[in-house]
Design a protein around this motif. Structure first.
Motif, short mmCIF file in Angstrom:
data_model
loop_
_atom_site.label_atom_id
_atom_site.label_comp_id
_atom_site.label_asym_id
_atom_site.label_seq_id
_atom_site.Cartn_x
_atom_site.Cartn_y
_atom_site.Cartn_z
N ARG A 5 46.04 -3.18 -68.89
CA ARG A 5 46.15 -4.55 -68.37
C ARG A 5 44.97 -5.39 -68.86
NH1 ARG A 5 45.97 -4.12 -62.61
NH2 ARG A 5 45.97 -1.86 -62.73
N TYR A 6 43.75 -4.76 -68.88
CA TYR A 6 42.56 -5.50 -69.33
C TYR A 6 42.71 -5.90 -70.79
CZ TYR A 6 37.79 -6.71 -70.49
OH TYR A 6 36.68 -7.38 -70.92
N LEU A 7 43.10 -4.93 -71.62
CA LEU A 7 43.19 -5.22 -73.06
C LEU A 7 44.29 -6.25 -73.34
CD1 LEU A 7 42.57 -1.75 -74.70
CD2 LEU A 7 41.01 -3.69 -74.46
N THR A 8 45.41 -6.13 -72.61
CA THR A 8 46.48 -7.11 -72.80
C THR A 8 45.99 -8.51 -72.47
OG1 THR A 8 47.91 -5.39 -71.92
CG2 THR A 8 48.92 -7.53 -72.29
N TRP A 9 45.25 -8.57 -71.35
CA TRP A 9 44.75 -9.87 -70.91
C TRP A 9 43.78 -10.46 -71.93
CZ3 TRP A 9 39.75 -10.47 -68.04
CH2 TRP A 9 39.52 -11.81 -67.71
N ILE A 10 42.77 -9.66 -72.36
CA ILE A 10 41.77 -10.14 -73.31
C ILE A 10 42.43 -10.50 -74.64
CG2 ILE A 10 39.84 -9.35 -74.75
CD1 ILE A 10 38.97 -10.21 -72.06
N GLY A 11 43.37 -9.65 -75.06
CA GLY A 11 44.07 -9.94 -76.30
C GLY A 11 44.79 -11.28 -76.22
N GLY A 12 45.41 -11.52 -75.05
CA GLY A 12 46.10 -12.79 -74.83
C GLY A 12 45.14 -13.96 -74.91
N LEU A 13 43.98 -13.81 -74.24
CA LEU A 13 42.98 -14.88 -74.22
C LEU A 13 42.57 -15.24 -75.65
CD1 LEU A 13 40.44 -14.25 -71.33
CD2 LEU A 13 42.33 -15.85 -71.44
N LEU A 14 42.36 -14.22 -76.48
CA LEU A 14 41.90 -14.46 -77.85
C LEU A 14 42.92 -15.25 -78.64
CD1 LEU A 14 40.12 -11.11 -78.70
CD2 LEU A 14 39.09 -13.33 -78.16
#
Lengths: 494, 317
Positions: free
Chosen positions: B64-73
């Motif tokens: 969930r963290y990586l998906t979120w950060i990836g989305g933000l980028l």
């Protein structure tokens, strides 16, 4: 500051900036206040009461509806017949009803709605309402035949709830943010955090509503709510959140203050599985230790005492308020018999509403009188749901059970207060499967008596509905048999 | 200068990354589940499981963290759990309230504070100074929500010339929307102006005692000219620092005033998102606000450069 000085200050600082007040036209719109904002606008996709308070009977409609007096009335079903075994309901549907996007309403919509609600991936918070449905058949577009797996006494009630409103297949996916129903008002816009605006539906199938537009504004702060009412920014606040301002508002002739009932049964819930609460004498002692009249007074004096998990005035109500009169001596005696020593500590978890936080302090003082030390633990709502509701990690808590007809929670396998009585369950099962009205009323009485006898929770009071609105408004509901702000009959008088 | 900018940019990204990790971890630890909040007390286990799956809450935390950060980028802020709409839309709506309110408040407080602060310094020890500083002391002690309620009672209830609260939206026109912000802006600005005027006064007093002001007076400048040409410009650095701090606060720290005026601003969004456990919205907002504080600080640094040419970033670091 005197009025004169205030005027001078106001004039010098701001008046030059302001345009002249618009001329007052005859009013055909209404602005209502609500303490909480709905997270989404689809009542089949969330449990929040606020969703239904905006959309029920305004945007969406079900086959049946709950009338202001709490009874079931026809809506998208003109009439119905029930087979004597109580298993088959044949609904005659309104013809000519259309969804706001033009999609027609017919039996296929009924079938879609009910099947969607019970599907494996359904997130309907009252999935249990639909679980008894075996099938929905459409002999012709204007007739729906619903067959049940077993007789279900509350079926027509349940189908009149906000969770069972008709949903068009075309708009089901987008209803959360762009609601489309068959009701007298259409959704116009939503400024998140501030307001939802509705407009009269020009193509409504029934009698046109008298008001042309309605705005729901979300104001949780009690002083802001009072100011908005006093300033005339709001025409009505059906669930007014500032009881301390009621006296001021009552004195003002512009407003009507209307005290009604809700379905909120405020109880001190007991973890029935934990010692010493598993001993019925302890639960009865707690009931004897609490002075309900004093508690209600301390909370503003508007609630009505209850003696079981049922609201006075509902059909089949049995008055059990006197079952455990306030009697600290008797409470102490019962506690001693159960082996609870004076000075025993119990935690009392308090969710945010005022009745719990303020009520908890009053109750702690009363329990102190009988030698119980109540440790007050304030919790926010998310914590309450997690610790108390999900994990049953509590001794005592104060909560209002706001759903109507929820005697089933005492018959569930797992429910947070862990009341597990085979006798009650058998009784409830019988109640569900009985369709004869006289027998149902009798069973309803037995259920209430059983809960009182076991004092599964300490039954405190029915939550009052405090409505404040412009005295020229008519048609708003005095009581709240269901979460709703039905605007179809609202009008201005002169 | 380029090296300076690159350093600042790297610092910004690292800070944001750290903030994102901290907020994500904290939200994992605190009790409460967004799905059970949405279904409330009537929820059944299978419904809850279906909803958790739909919301993606059944995936492991690190995914969930990586998906979120990836989305933000890639500029994707995700979908709000409770509102079921893109978080970027939610934030954009709120920024349209909070940013104008912050700008209006900061303009008001600066317009009030700087002249009276300078005046107090110039009249040091005399009646004007005592009166201004007395009023400022009162203003500092004044809770802004109390002032807000007072202003509502005065200008919305007793003399209904402004709305008691709420926000009609900019699409209803510039003036109707601005009207909704006047009282909240004053409630926020007056206590801040009190602080700012005291800072201005002491900064100007400090520069008034400097050699260059004495020199300016000695070469024949009038007191007023010396004050405005030499003392005030040199006193602006601490004043700008405070304005920067106040502006960062105004962007999201105004939840109480937003409640009093029922304004749909960023502060209330943060508060609602936390109490509803709308985790993705909380995460996005924390990162966004951390970013905006860093940007405001950077602008303040640039302002130093403009105000005092002696400061060079290579030298200052």
């Amino acid at each position: 500051m005197t009025r004169l000085q205030a005027t001078l200050l106001a004039t010098t600082l701001l008046a030059p900036l302001l345009p002249a007040a618009p001329a007052l036209a005859a009013k055909d719109s209404i602005t209502l206040g609500m303490p909480l904002e709905p997270p989404v606008l689809d009542p089949t996709a969330g449990a929040a009461a606020a969703i239904k308070e905006v959309t029920y009977a305004n945007i969406y409609q079900g086959l049946t509806r709950i009338a202001p007096d709490g009874n079931v009335a026809p809506q998208l079903a003109k009439s119905w017949t029930i087979t004597p075994d109580g298993l088959t309901y044949t609904f005659a549907l309104q013809t000519g009803a259309k969804f706001h996007d033009g999609a027609p309403f017919d039996c296929s919509v009924v079938k879609f709605t009910y099947e969607r609600a019970v599907a494996a991936d359904s997130t309907n918070s009252q999935k249990g309402f639909f679980e008894p449905i075996a099938s929905t058949a459409c002999p012709n577009p204007a007739t729906a035949v619903v067959t049940l797996k077993r007789p279900t006494g509350l079926f027509l009630n349940n189908m009149g709830s906000g969770d069972a409103v008709m949903i068009s297949p075309a708009s089901a996916a987008t209803n959360k943010t762009n609601p489309v129903g068959t009701g007298p008002f259409v959704f116009k816009r939503w400024i998140k955090g501030d307001r939802v605006e509705l407009e009269r539906n020009p193509n409504y199938w029934g009698p046109a509503p008298k008001i042309a537009a309605a705005t729901f504004r979300f104001i949780s702060d009690p002083s802001a709510a009072t100011a908005a009412i006093m300033a005339g920014d709001l025409d009505a606040f059906p669930l007014f959140p500032a009881p301390e301002s009621l006296d001021t508002i009552r004195k003002d002739k512009r407003f009507a203050v209307v005290i009604g009932t809700t379905q909120g049964k405020t109880v001190m819930s007991i973890n029935n599985e934990r010692a010493p609460f598993s001993d019925v004498r302890v639960r009865r002692a707690l009931a004897h230790a609490i002075d309900r009249a004093a508690l209600i007074d301390a909370l503003g004096g508007l609630g009505k005492p209850i003696g079981s998990h049922y609201i006075p005035g509902n059909p089949g109500y049995v008055d059990l308020v006197g079952a455990y009169p306030y009697d600290p001596a008797k409470a102490q005696k019962l506690l001693a018999e159960a082996g609870v020593k004076p000075g025993t500590e119990m935690t009392l978890k308090l969710p945010p509403p005022g009745y719990a936080r303020r009520g908890g302090e009053v109750i702690a003082a009363m329990l102190e009188q009988v030698g119980i030390k109540a440790k007050l633990v304030p919790v926010e709502w998310a914590q309450w749901l997690d610790q108390v509701f999900k994990q049953s990690d509590f001794d005592l808590t104060i909560i209002s059970h706001v759903e109507p007809n929820d005697l089933d929670i005492y018959a569930r396998d797992k429910y947070y207060f862990n009341y597990k009585s085979p006798a009650y369950r058998a009784l409830y099962q019988k109640y569900v499967e009985t369709t004869n009205p006289a027998d149902r009323t009798d069973l309803l009485g037995q259920l209430q008596r059983k809960l009182s006898e076991d004092e599964a929770n300490v039954f405190l009071f029915g939550l009052a509905k405090t409505g404040v609105w412009n005295a020229k408004l008519t048609g708003l509901w005095e009581n709240q048999p269901i979460f709703a702000n039905d605007l179809s009959a609202v009008a201005w008088t002169d | 200068m380029t090296a300076f900018l690159i350093r600042r940019l790297a610092g910004l990204l690292l800070t944001l990354l750290a903030a994102s990790l901290v907020v994500f971890l904290v939200l994992q630890v605190i009790p409460g589940d967004p799905a059970s909040l949405m279904l409330d007390t009537s929820a059944r286990a299978d419904t809850l499981a279906a909803l958790r799956h739909q919301m993606g809450l059944d995936r492991p935390a690190w995914i969930r963290y990586l998906t979120w950060i990836g989305g933000l980028l890639t500029g994707d802020f995700g979908i709000s759990y409770t509102y079921a709409t893109p978080v970027s839309e939610l934030i954009a709506q709120r920024v349209m309230v909070s940013l104008p309110l912050a700008v209006l408040s900061i303009c008001l407080s600066t317009t009030i504070a700087i002249p009276i602060g300078v005046l107090a310094a110039a009249r040091r020890g005399r009646g004007t100074d005592v009166a201004i500083m007395g009023a400022a002391q009162f203003g500092v002690a004044l809770p802004n929500f109390w002032l807000g309620i007072l202003l509502i009672l005065l200008f919305a209830v007793a003399y209904p010339i402004l709305p008691a609260g709420g926000f009609v939206g900019w699409e209803k026109g510039f003036w109707p929307a601005l009207r909704c912000l006047i009282l909240p802006a004053f409630s926020l600005a007056l206590p801040q102006a009190a602080i700012l005027s005291r800072v201005t006064r002491s900064a100007v007093l400090e520069t008034l005692g400097q050699d260059y002001v004495r020199t300016a007076l000695a070469k024949g400048l009038t007191g007023v000219a010396a004050l405005w040409r030499h003392a005030v410009p040199n006193a602006l650095i601490p004043v700008v620092t405070i304005i920067g701090l106040q502006f960062s606060f105004l962007l999201a720290g105004t939840v109480i005033i937003e409640n009093v005026f029922a304004l749909p601003g960023l502060g209330r969004l943060v508060f609602q998102a936390i109490s509803q456990r709308d985790l993705i919205v909380v995460q996005d907002l924390v990162v966004l606000l951390a970013g905006s504080v860093i940007v405001v600080n950077f602008l303040v640094d640039l302002a130093y450069l403009g105000l005092d040419p002696r400061i060079t970033h290579e030298g200052a670091k």
